[in-house]
Design a protein around this motif. Sequence first.
Motif, PDB file in Angstrom:
ATOM      1  N   ARG A   2       9.543 -31.127  14.119  1.00 29.22           N
ATOM      2  CA  ARG A   2       9.371 -31.923  12.995  1.00 29.22           C
ATOM      3  C   ARG A   2       8.443 -31.411  11.848  1.00 29.22           C
ATOM      4  O   ARG A   2       7.634 -30.497  12.092  1.00 29.22           O
ATOM      5  N   ASN A   3       8.720 -31.661  10.608  1.00 28.12           N
ATOM      6  CA  ASN A   3       7.763 -31.076   9.628  1.00 28.12           C
ATOM      7  C   ASN A   3       6.389 -31.299   9.807  1.00 28.12           C
ATOM      8  O   ASN A   3       5.695 -30.376   9.332  1.00 28.12           O
ATOM      9  N   SER A   4       5.917 -32.242  10.113  1.00 26.39           N
ATOM     10  CA  SER A   4       4.718 -32.739  10.605  1.00 26.39           C
ATOM     11  C   SER A   4       3.907 -31.886  11.376  1.00 26.39           C
ATOM     12  O   SER A   4       2.807 -31.441  11.439  1.00 26.39           O
ATOM     13  N   LEU A   7       3.542 -28.425   9.897  1.00 26.21           N
ATOM     14  CA  LEU A   7       2.285 -28.229   8.713  1.00 26.21           C
ATOM     15  C   LEU A   7       1.046 -28.271   9.876  1.00 26.21           C
ATOM     16  O   LEU A   7       0.045 -27.710   9.356  1.00 26.21           O
ATOM     17  N   ALA A   8       1.160 -29.068  10.952  1.00 24.29           N
ATOM     18  CA  ALA A   8      -0.244 -29.129  11.650  1.00 24.29           C
ATOM     19  C   ALA A   8      -0.386 -27.804  12.268  1.00 24.29           C
ATOM     20  O   ALA A   8      -1.478 -27.078  12.444  1.00 24.29           O
ATOM     21  N   VAL A 263       5.843 -32.219   1.502  1.00 26.43           N
ATOM     22  CA  VAL A 263       5.791 -31.477   2.579  1.00 26.43           C
ATOM     23  C   VAL A 263       5.830 -29.965   1.905  1.00 26.43           C
ATOM     24  O   VAL A 263       5.200 -29.307   2.234  1.00 26.43           O
ATOM     25  N   THR A 266       2.309 -28.961   0.059  1.00 23.33           N
ATOM     26  CA  THR A 266       1.267 -28.882   1.478  1.00 23.33           C
ATOM     27  C   THR A 266       1.617 -27.640   2.013  1.00 23.33           C
ATOM     28  O   THR A 266       0.786 -26.817   2.365  1.00 23.33           O
TER      29      THR A 266
END
Length: 316
Positions: A2-4, A7-8, A263, A266
Amino acid sequence: MRNSMKLAILAIVAAGCCALYLFHELNGSFDYALPRRVLKVLAMVITGFTIAYSTVVFQTITHNRILTPSIMGLDSLYLLLQTVIIFFLGSGHTIIVNKQLNFLISVAVMIVFALLLYKFLFKKGGQQIYFLLLIGIIVGTFFSSISTFFQVLIDPNEFQIVQDRMFASFNNINSDLVWLAVGIVGMVTVYAWRYLRYLDVLSLGREVAINLGVPYDSIVKQMLIIVAIFISISTALVGPITFFGLIVANLSYQFFKTYKHHVLITGAVVMSIIALVGGQWVVERVFTFSTTLSVIINFIGGVYFIYLLLKERKAA
C-alpha cells in the motif's frame, strides 16, 4: 504494498540520509560543524519540498508529465537577472551585497514573469504539449543568450560572482536567507493546503472539473501563483536545478500509481529529500567535491527528459 507503507519506508530512508549527513565523521564538533550541517540540510529540504510540490501541481494543471516550471524558463530568467544587476550596478551594489534584498527582488521578478507567461499560454487553454515545450525552450534560450552576451562584456573579476550563481550550490548558504525562505514557504503552504483536494478533480480536465462544480479558472490561477512562488524561492535560494522536478515527480507517479495528490506530492517531496541530502553526501564524501550535485542531477535529468519525450512520441 500500500501507498502508506511505501511512504513510511521512503520517510525512514530520508531520515536516515539526513542523520548520515548530519553525524557522519562529526568527531565531536557539535558547536561548529553541526549547526552548519543542520543549515545545509534545512536548505536542501526547503529546495526539495518547493521543487517537488510546484512540479506536481504544474504538471496537473498542464495535464502532462514532461513540462516543469524550470523548463519554462524560470532558471534562465534568474541567471539573466543576476547578470544584468552585476553588469549595470556592479558587484558592490546593495542589491548584490544584501542577500536578503537580492532574494526578495529575484523572487518578485520571477513571479511577475511567470504570471505573464502563464497568462498568455493558458488563457485560451488546450495548448499542445509540444507547443508549450517549444515556447519554454525559446524563452529559456532567449534569456540564456542575453545572459551570455552580458557575461562576455562584463569585468572578469565580477564574472566570477556571476559564475558562482550559475550552478546550484549548498556549500555557501546564508542562515538569514534560509530562515526567510522557511517563513515564506510555511505561510504559502498553509494557504495552499486548502486547495489540495481540488487537484484530484483538476487532473480530470477543465470540462469535467467545471461540471463537478470546481471554480476552475480561479483555482488554476491561484495554483500558478503558488508554483511561481515556490520555484522562485528554490532557484533564488540555491540556484537553478533544471531537471530535478521532472525526475522526482515522474518517479512519484510510477512508484505510487495513484491519482491522489496528497500521496503524489508527499512521495515526490520525500524522494527529493533523499536525492538531495543523499546526493550531497556522496558528492562530499565519495567524490570529495570534484563535481557538484547540480551537474549530476542535470545529466541524469537530461537523459530522463529525452526518454520521456521519446516515450510520449511513441504513445502519440
